[in-house]
Design a protein around this motif. Structure first.
Motif, short mmCIF file in Angstrom:
data_model
loop_
_atom_site.label_atom_id
_atom_site.label_comp_id
_atom_site.label_asym_id
_atom_site.label_seq_id
_atom_site.Cartn_x
_atom_site.Cartn_y
_atom_site.Cartn_z
N MET A 198 0.77 -1.19 -0.10
CA MET A 198 0.01 -0.04 -0.21
C MET A 198 0.67 1.22 -0.20
N ASP A 199 0.80 2.11 -1.01
CA ASP A 199 1.36 3.41 -0.98
C ASP A 199 0.92 4.45 -0.36
N LEU A 200 1.49 5.09 0.73
CA LEU A 200 0.96 6.17 1.48
C LEU A 200 1.33 7.47 1.12
N THR A 201 2.03 7.45 0.12
CA THR A 201 2.66 8.70 -0.56
C THR A 201 1.71 9.57 -0.90
N PRO A 202 0.98 10.68 -0.33
CA PRO A 202 0.07 11.51 -1.04
C PRO A 202 0.35 12.12 -2.42
N LYS A 203 -0.88 12.60 -3.23
CA LYS A 203 -0.63 13.28 -4.31
C LYS A 203 -0.30 14.80 -4.07
N MET A 204 0.80 15.06 -4.52
CA MET A 204 1.30 16.53 -3.90
C MET A 204 0.87 17.40 -5.19
N PRO A 205 0.57 18.74 -4.54
CA PRO A 205 0.27 19.54 -5.66
C PRO A 205 1.43 20.57 -5.93
N VAL A 206 2.49 20.14 -5.47
CA VAL A 206 3.91 20.90 -5.68
C VAL A 206 4.89 19.84 -6.00
N GLU A 207 6.14 20.31 -6.23
CA GLU A 207 7.24 19.37 -6.62
C GLU A 207 8.52 19.76 -5.84
N ASP A 208 9.52 19.04 -5.76
CA ASP A 208 10.76 19.02 -5.22
C ASP A 208 10.93 19.55 -3.80
N ARG A 209 11.50 20.71 -3.57
CA ARG A 209 11.77 21.04 -2.07
C ARG A 209 10.51 21.21 -1.40
N ALA A 231 7.59 19.92 -2.08
CA ALA A 231 6.96 18.63 -1.88
C ALA A 231 7.54 17.89 -0.69
N ASP A 232 8.80 17.93 -0.60
CA ASP A 232 9.49 17.41 0.62
C ASP A 232 9.06 18.03 2.04
N THR A 233 8.88 19.21 2.01
CA THR A 233 8.39 19.85 3.27
C THR A 233 6.91 19.65 3.46
N TRP A 234 6.02 19.63 2.46
CA TRP A 234 4.60 19.37 2.70
C TRP A 234 4.15 18.34 2.82
N GLU A 235 4.97 17.11 2.23
CA GLU A 235 4.55 16.06 2.35
C GLU A 235 3.88 15.44 3.58
N PRO A 236 4.54 15.67 4.62
CA PRO A 236 4.00 14.84 5.89
C PRO A 236 2.81 15.65 6.29
N LEU A 237 2.56 16.80 6.09
CA LEU A 237 1.55 17.66 6.36
C LEU A 237 0.08 17.19 5.48
N ILE A 238 0.49 17.13 4.31
CA ILE A 238 -0.68 16.45 3.27
C ILE A 238 -1.09 15.09 3.69
N ALA A 239 0.09 14.29 3.93
CA ALA A 239 -0.26 12.85 4.53
C ALA A 239 -1.29 12.87 5.52
N ILE A 240 -1.06 13.68 6.63
CA ILE A 240 -1.83 13.68 7.79
C ILE A 240 -3.13 14.37 7.47
N ALA A 241 -3.30 15.21 6.44
CA ALA A 241 -4.62 15.84 6.42
C ALA A 241 -5.38 14.81 5.55
N ASP A 242 -4.69 14.07 4.69
CA ASP A 242 -5.44 12.96 3.98
C ASP A 242 -6.00 11.82 4.88
N LEU A 243 -5.29 11.47 6.07
CA LEU A 243 -5.76 10.82 7.11
C LEU A 243 -6.87 11.11 7.86
N ALA A 244 -6.77 12.50 7.94
CA ALA A 244 -7.94 12.95 8.97
C ALA A 244 -9.30 13.11 8.12
N GLY A 245 -8.86 13.32 6.70
CA GLY A 245 -10.33 13.42 5.86
C GLY A 245 -11.12 14.48 6.01
N GLY A 246 -12.26 14.77 5.65
CA GLY A 246 -13.06 15.94 5.74
C GLY A 246 -12.58 16.92 4.77
N PRO A 247 -12.62 18.08 5.59
CA PRO A 247 -12.14 19.16 4.55
C PRO A 247 -10.59 19.47 4.51
#
Length: 131
Positions: A1-12, A14-30
Motif C-alpha cells: 500500500m502506497d501512503l505517499t500523498p498526491k502532491m500539488p507541488v514538486e521538489d523541495r 513537496a518534501d516540506t509539505w508531504e508529511p502535512l498533506i499525508a496527515i490531512a489525507d488521513l484526517a479526511g473531511g475538509p
C-alpha cells in the motif's frame, strides 16, 4: 500500500509539505483540500519572494562590480568604502534599503554576493589561463 500523498507541488516544497498533506489525507473531511490549497498558496508566495530576491541579488552583484571598477578594480576593497559607493548611487535601491542604506550587518546577502563574486573571479581566471 502506497501512503505517499498526491502532491500539488514538486521538489523541495513537496518534501516540506508531504508529511502535512499525508496527515490531512488521513484526517479526511475538509482537511485534504485545505492542506493542498495552503501548500499551493505558500509555495507560490515563496516562489515570488525568491524571484524578487534573485533580481535584487543580481543588481547588487552588478553594482558591486561597478564599484570595484570605479576604484580601479583593486583586488580588495574595504566594506565601508564599498557601502559608501553603493549608498551614494541615487539611481540604485541601496540608499533606501534601510533607514541608513546598506549596512555591513546584512551578512547573509553579503555572503551570497561574495560567493557569487568569487565564482565569477575564478571563472575569469580559468578563462584567462585557457586563452
Amino acid at each position: 500500500m502506497d501512503l505517499t500523498p498526491k502532491m500539488p507541488v514538486e521538489d523541495r516544497a513537496a518534501d516540506t509539505w508531504e508529511p502535512l498533506i499525508a496527515i490531512a489525507d488521513l484526517a479526511g473531511g475538509p482537511w485534504p483540500e485545505a492542506a493542498r490549497a495552503a501548500c499551493l498558496a505558500m509555495a507560490n508566495h515563496e516562489a515570488e519572494q525568491d524571484q524578487d530576491h534573485s533580481a535584487l541579488n543580481i543588481r547588487l552583484l552588478a553594482d558591486i562590480r561597478r564599484a570595484f571598477a570605479s576604484e580601479g578594480n583593486p583586488v580588495v576593497i574595504r566594506t565601508g568604502r564599498l557601502l559608501g559607493i553603493l549608498n551614494e548611487d541615487a539611481e540604485s535601491p541601496w540608499p533606501e534599503y534601510s533607514d541608513k542604506g546598506l549596512r555591513p550587518g546584512g551578512r547573509a546577502r553579503w555572503e551570497r554576493a561574495k560567493d557569487l563574486l568569487q565564482e565569477e573571479l575564478d571563472r575569469n581566471r580559468t578563462d584567462a589561463t585557457a586563452a
